[in-house]
Design a protein around this motif. Structure first.
Motif, short mmCIF file in Angstrom:
data_model
loop_
_atom_site.label_atom_id
_atom_site.label_comp_id
_atom_site.label_asym_id
_atom_site.label_seq_id
_atom_site.Cartn_x
_atom_site.Cartn_y
_atom_site.Cartn_z
N GLY A 164 0.79 -1.23 0.00
CA GLY A 164 0.00 0.00 0.00
C GLY A 164 0.82 1.28 0.00
O GLY A 164 0.25 2.38 -0.02
N TRP A 165 2.14 1.15 0.02
CA TRP A 165 3.01 2.34 0.08
C TRP A 165 3.96 2.41 -1.11
O TRP A 165 4.96 3.13 -1.09
CB TRP A 165 3.81 2.32 1.38
N GLU A 166 3.63 1.69 -2.18
CA GLU A 166 4.53 1.61 -3.33
C GLU A 166 4.81 2.97 -3.97
O GLU A 166 5.91 3.21 -4.50
CB GLU A 166 3.95 0.66 -4.39
N ARG A 167 3.84 3.88 -3.93
CA ARG A 167 4.02 5.18 -4.56
C ARG A 167 4.90 6.11 -3.74
O ARG A 167 5.20 7.23 -4.19
CB ARG A 167 2.65 5.84 -4.78
N GLU A 168 5.29 5.67 -2.55
CA GLU A 168 6.11 6.52 -1.69
C GLU A 168 7.52 5.97 -1.54
O GLU A 168 8.17 6.15 -0.51
CB GLU A 168 5.44 6.70 -0.33
N ALA A 169 8.01 5.31 -2.61
CA ALA A 169 9.37 4.76 -2.63
C ALA A 169 10.01 5.09 -3.98
O ALA A 169 9.34 5.04 -5.02
CB ALA A 169 9.33 3.25 -2.40
N TRP A 170 11.30 5.40 -3.95
CA TRP A 170 12.04 5.78 -5.14
C TRP A 170 13.41 5.10 -5.12
O TRP A 170 13.98 4.85 -4.05
CB TRP A 170 12.24 7.29 -5.21
N ALA A 171 13.95 4.82 -6.29
CA ALA A 171 15.26 4.19 -6.42
C ALA A 171 16.11 4.98 -7.40
O ALA A 171 15.62 5.41 -8.45
CB ALA A 171 15.13 2.74 -6.88
N GLY A 172 17.40 5.18 -7.05
CA GLY A 172 18.32 5.88 -7.93
C GLY A 172 18.31 7.38 -7.69
O GLY A 172 17.29 7.97 -7.34
N TYR A 173 19.47 8.00 -7.88
CA TYR A 173 19.59 9.42 -7.58
C TYR A 173 18.72 10.28 -8.49
O TYR A 173 18.18 11.31 -8.06
CB TYR A 173 21.05 9.86 -7.67
N ALA A 174 18.57 9.89 -9.76
CA ALA A 174 17.76 10.70 -10.66
C ALA A 174 16.32 10.79 -10.17
O ALA A 174 15.72 11.88 -10.10
CB ALA A 174 17.82 10.12 -12.07
N SER A 175 15.76 9.63 -9.80
CA SER A 175 14.38 9.60 -9.32
C SER A 175 14.24 10.33 -7.98
O SER A 175 13.27 11.08 -7.76
CB SER A 175 13.92 8.15 -9.20
N ILE A 176 15.21 10.10 -7.11
CA ILE A 176 15.15 10.72 -5.78
C ILE A 176 15.30 12.23 -5.87
O ILE A 176 14.54 12.99 -5.25
CB ILE A 176 16.25 10.11 -4.88
N ALA A 177 16.27 12.69 -6.67
CA ALA A 177 16.45 14.13 -6.83
C ALA A 177 15.21 14.76 -7.48
O ALA A 177 14.80 15.87 -7.14
CB ALA A 177 17.69 14.41 -7.66
N GLY A 178 14.60 14.02 -8.41
CA GLY A 178 13.38 14.52 -9.04
C GLY A 178 12.27 14.70 -8.02
O GLY A 178 11.53 15.70 -8.07
N ARG A 179 12.16 13.74 -7.10
CA ARG A 179 11.13 13.87 -6.06
C ARG A 179 11.41 15.08 -5.17
O ARG A 179 10.50 15.86 -4.86
CB ARG A 179 11.10 12.59 -5.21
N LEU A 180 12.66 15.28 -4.77
CA LEU A 180 12.98 16.42 -3.92
C LEU A 180 12.80 17.73 -4.67
O LEU A 180 12.43 18.76 -4.07
CB LEU A 180 14.42 16.30 -3.42
N ALA A 181 13.05 17.73 -5.99
CA ALA A 181 12.87 18.95 -6.78
C ALA A 181 11.42 19.41 -6.77
O ALA A 181 11.14 20.62 -6.90
CB ALA A 181 13.34 18.71 -8.21
N GLU A 182 10.48 18.45 -6.62
CA GLU A 182 9.08 18.82 -6.55
C GLU A 182 8.80 19.75 -5.38
O GLU A 182 7.90 20.60 -5.43
CB GLU A 182 8.21 17.57 -6.46
#
Length: 583
Positions: A14-32
């Motif tokens: 139930g928490w799959e949308r709140e997980a990220w892998a790799g710096y590109a994806s993680i940095a993209g999330r923080l950029a939001e």
């Protein structure tokens, strides 16, 4: 082919949308978080040992206007060493449990200077990173970067990593571990416990250039899920000078030049957990679940006695085809408290998971020996003048499969060659005073540490043959039975707080935590299934030699043969903290 699961996971649904892998994806999330904002302060608080520069580079897509490295405000290496010296001591292995909080390791004026630098930047992203970053600000987005202790040790060994602010990458591994164990990890854990339930994101940094991130809410959902069901820790295995071949053959490990000596699959302070969020697996130190779900995990009685600390551990000692362990003794409670700052000591037992013909356990002293003569012989042996005549002073007992030897602190002991020991112990696991190491060097080519002076002050000279036979050797008592099962009490000694029970079964066995966590291992049989009578958790499969934990909150549960194990006798050994209500 071994069925032992070397990568057990806990599925966090139930928490799959709140997980990220790799710096590109993680940095993209923080950029939001920065989108549409004039100014965003991203704070990355780090556990000591995290690759800070890797994270800073990985977050470069955020295009930070300024990067603040919090550790620029730390005390100098010289001032830090002077502050920590009393807790590190001159000993190669043992220090004293340090009481520091992270702010005590920093220079207040330097912190003020860095805080001013943060405030100077009025536009864009400001990245604040390091162990102690939150001393400067909690920022607009708070990330906690973590890693497992076993991974820290691997970085120590490879000389990639020294201790925090110590510039000691090339130092003896035992001294680096000591500084971590007695000082850095204690300080970092205090900060983690005060902070983690307030973070926006949790960053798993165990694998180089391969980070995983989840929201703080998803992390704590995982911790809550863990204490509602049986679970396993992620095991690891380590070679040693006396190592054997059982682990390699039975667990299915890759062959090593130096055989495996230890297997750790039940040490929450050192092991990790795998949380699976959809396709993304996050690794975290298993001590996190102890810190943040202590009552549900341990039970209120255990928590009241030990605090947020898991007081029992299971591990493997493999000497099959190998050598004797060192002859050793563990400190008494008063001694470990006064000398090292620990609140309880390393009582333990050897459960013989397997053994070859002729295997023995050295346990206790022979009748009528002279302590002065024994210590003189140990000191001569340590100086290389003679070999220590262990058989002259210590008892040896045949070690057969499923024997159980109890070892309260102060008892001289060791496992001989050709035994596979499941060690059931109180958690302070580094407090072994080696008395004699059989004329050998460690894998690093250096003499292994021997602590005769500490040992001399803790040996209980009255634990001689008769006492040992009556109190410590395979004390088996049938205490209950039912349709297709028998329960036996196999220990521990009244001086120890751990109770152990063995179940032999061909049918379903009822268990109940009664408000106290259980730690178990399947010591006989191919596999079994752990189930909730009321369906509170999904059926949980355990396999031969696997250790697993049943949280106190689980209450009633059953263990039964699976279809693959029907018609064979299975066995579990269970350990729990003896309390006034479950003796």
């Amino acid at each position: 082919m071994s069925s032992y699961d070397k990568e057990p996971i806990i599925a966090i649904d139930g928490w799959e949308r709140e997980a990220w892998a790799g710096y590109a994806s993680i940095a993209g999330r923080l950029a939001e978080h920065a989108a549409g904002r004039t100014r965003t302060v991203v704070v990355v608080e780090c556990y000591p040992g995290v690759r800070i520069e890797e994270i800073a580079a990985g977050f470069s897509p955020l295009r930070p206007a300024r990067v603040i490295r919090a550790e620029d405000a730390a005390l100098s290496a010289e001032l830090l060493q002077a502050k920590l010296e009393r807790y590190l001591t001159d000993d190669r292995v043992f220090g004293y449990m340090a009481p520091f909080h992270v702010d005590e390791l920093y220079d207040g004026k330097k912190l003020e200077f860095l805080a001013e630098q943060i405030e100077e930047v009025q536009e864009g992203v400001i990245l604040v990173i390091g162990f102690g970053a939150t001393l400067l600000t909690k920022g607009d987005v708070l990330v906690y970067a973590d890693l497992a202790r076993w991974e820290i040790q691997q970085r120590y060994r490879s000389k990639e990593l020294g201790n925090w602010r110590a510039n000691n990458e090339d130092e003896d591994i035992l001294r680096k571990y000591k500084r971590g164990f007695f000082v850095e990890w204690r300080t970092a854990d205090r900060l983690k416990r005060s902070l983690l339930d307030h973070v926006d994101y949790y960053l798993d940094t165990n694998r180089k250039d391969d980070p995983r991130m989840v929201t703080g809410k998803a992390l704590f959902a995982g911790l809550r899920e863990t204490v509602r069901r049986p679970f396993r820790l992620v095991p690891y295995f380590d070679p040693g000078v006396w190592g054997g071949h059982w682990l390699e053959e039975k667990i299915g490990l890759e062959p090593r030049e130096n055989p495996y000596a230890w297997g750790f699959d039940g040490v929450p302070e050192e092991n990790s957990l795998y949380f699976q969020y959809g396709d993304i697996r996050v690794e975290l130190p298993s001590i996190n679940v102890v810190f943040f779900e202590p009552k549900a995990l341990l039970g209120e009685q255990v928590y009241a006695r030990f605090g947020a600390e898991f007081p029992i551990r299971f591990d493997f000692l493999d000497t099959i085809g190998g050598q004797n362990l060192s002859l050793q003794v563990h400190p008494l409670t008063d001694y470990i408290r006064e000398q090292f700052g620990m609140s309880y000591t390393q009582d333990e037992s050897y459960y013989i998971l397997d053994a070859k013909e002729g295997a023995v356990v050295y346990l206790g002293l022979k009748e009528g020996i002279d302590p002065g003569s024994m210590m003189a012989d140990l000191e001569q042996a340590q100086q290389g003048e003679v070999s220590f005549p262990a058989d002259k002073y210590t008892n040896t007992f045949p070690a057969r499969k499923h024997d159980h030897f109890l070892i309260p602190a102060g008892t001289v002991h060791c496992s001989g060659t050709d035994a596979m020991v499941l060690e059931i112990s109180a958690t302070p696991y580094i407090f072994t005073f080696k008395l004699w190491d059989w004329d050998r060097l460690g894998l690093d080519g250096k003499p292994r540490p021997v602590h005769i002076e500490h040992g001399k002050r803790n040996i209980q000279w009255d634990r001689t043959t008769g006492w040992v036979e009556r109190n410590l050797v395979d004390r088996t008592e049938r205490v209950a039975e039912g349709d297709g099962w028998v329960e036996e009490r196999t220990g521990m000694h009244e001086l120890e707080f751990i109770e152990t029970r063995r179940h032999w079964f061909t049918a379903k066995v009822p268990h109940n935590t009664n408000g106290v966590f259980h730690m178990l291992n399947l010591v006989e049989g191919e596999e079994a299934v752990v189930e909730s009578p009321s369906g509170e958790f999904a059926p949980f499969i355990i396999r031969y030699a696997e250790t697993f934990i049943v949280p106190a909150s689980v209450g009633p549960y059953t263990i039964a043969p699976t279809s693959r194990s029907q018609g064979t006798r299975l066995g579990t050994i269970k350990a729990y903290v003896r309390t006034c209500t479950n003796r």
